[in-house]
Design a protein around this motif. Structure first.
Motif, PDB file in Angstrom:
ATOM      1  N   UNK A   1       0.843  -1.196   0.000  1.00  0.00           N
ATOM      2  CA  UNK A   1       0.000   0.000   0.000  1.00  0.00           C
ATOM      3  C   UNK A   1       0.877   1.244   0.000  1.00  0.00           C
ATOM      4  N   UNK A   2       1.944   1.227   0.786  1.00  0.00           N
ATOM      5  CA  UNK A   2       2.854   2.383   0.816  1.00  0.00           C
ATOM      6  C   UNK A   2       3.456   2.644  -0.567  1.00  0.00           C
ATOM      7  N   UNK A   3       3.846   1.588  -1.276  1.00  0.00           N
ATOM      8  CA  UNK A   3       4.415   1.712  -2.611  1.00  0.00           C
ATOM      9  C   UNK A   3       3.367   2.292  -3.547  1.00  0.00           C
ATOM     10  N   UNK A   4       2.124   1.799  -3.479  1.00  0.00           N
ATOM     11  CA  UNK A   4       1.037   2.310  -4.322  1.00  0.00           C
ATOM     12  C   UNK A   4       0.797   3.797  -4.078  1.00  0.00           C
ATOM     13  N   UNK A   5       0.822   4.186  -2.806  1.00  0.00           N
ATOM     14  CA  UNK A   5       0.588   5.590  -2.462  1.00  0.00           C
ATOM     15  C   UNK A   5       1.702   6.465  -3.050  1.00  0.00           C
TER      16      UNK A   5
END
Length: 91
Positions: free
Chosen positions: A84-88
């Motif tokens: 999720x952090x990478x997507x954000x």
């Protein structure tokens, strides 16, 4: 807190009592206040239900804080958080 329990508890009596629930559960009230709280619980089902709910939640939270998630679950959760952090960051 009102000490007249002959009549039905008023909304302000209940509000005063609900402020005391946590202290009552944690045994942080003196005996006189505990007596008043117990009398109110005996006469007011809505407050008794809220008291029971608070006590149950406190018990579950205390028990949950003592437990540790299995290592494989922790690893899966950490991987999902990183994804999720990478997507954000990309978004």
């Amino acid at each position: 807190m009102s000490h007249d329990h002959a009549a039905e508890p008023s909304p302000s009596d209940c509000a005063d009592f609900l402020d005391q629930i946590v202290y009552f559960i944690d045994n942080e009230l003196d005996e006189a206040d505990c007596t008043v709280v117990r009398a109110h619980l005996d006469s007011c089902n809505p407050c008794l239900e809220k008291y029971d709910l608070q006590r149950t939640v406190k018990s579950v939270v205390a028990r949950s804080c003592a437990e540790s998630a299995p290592a494989d679950l922790r690893q899966r959760v950490l991987l999902q958080i990183r994804a999720v952090q990478v997507e954000i960051r990309k978004g």
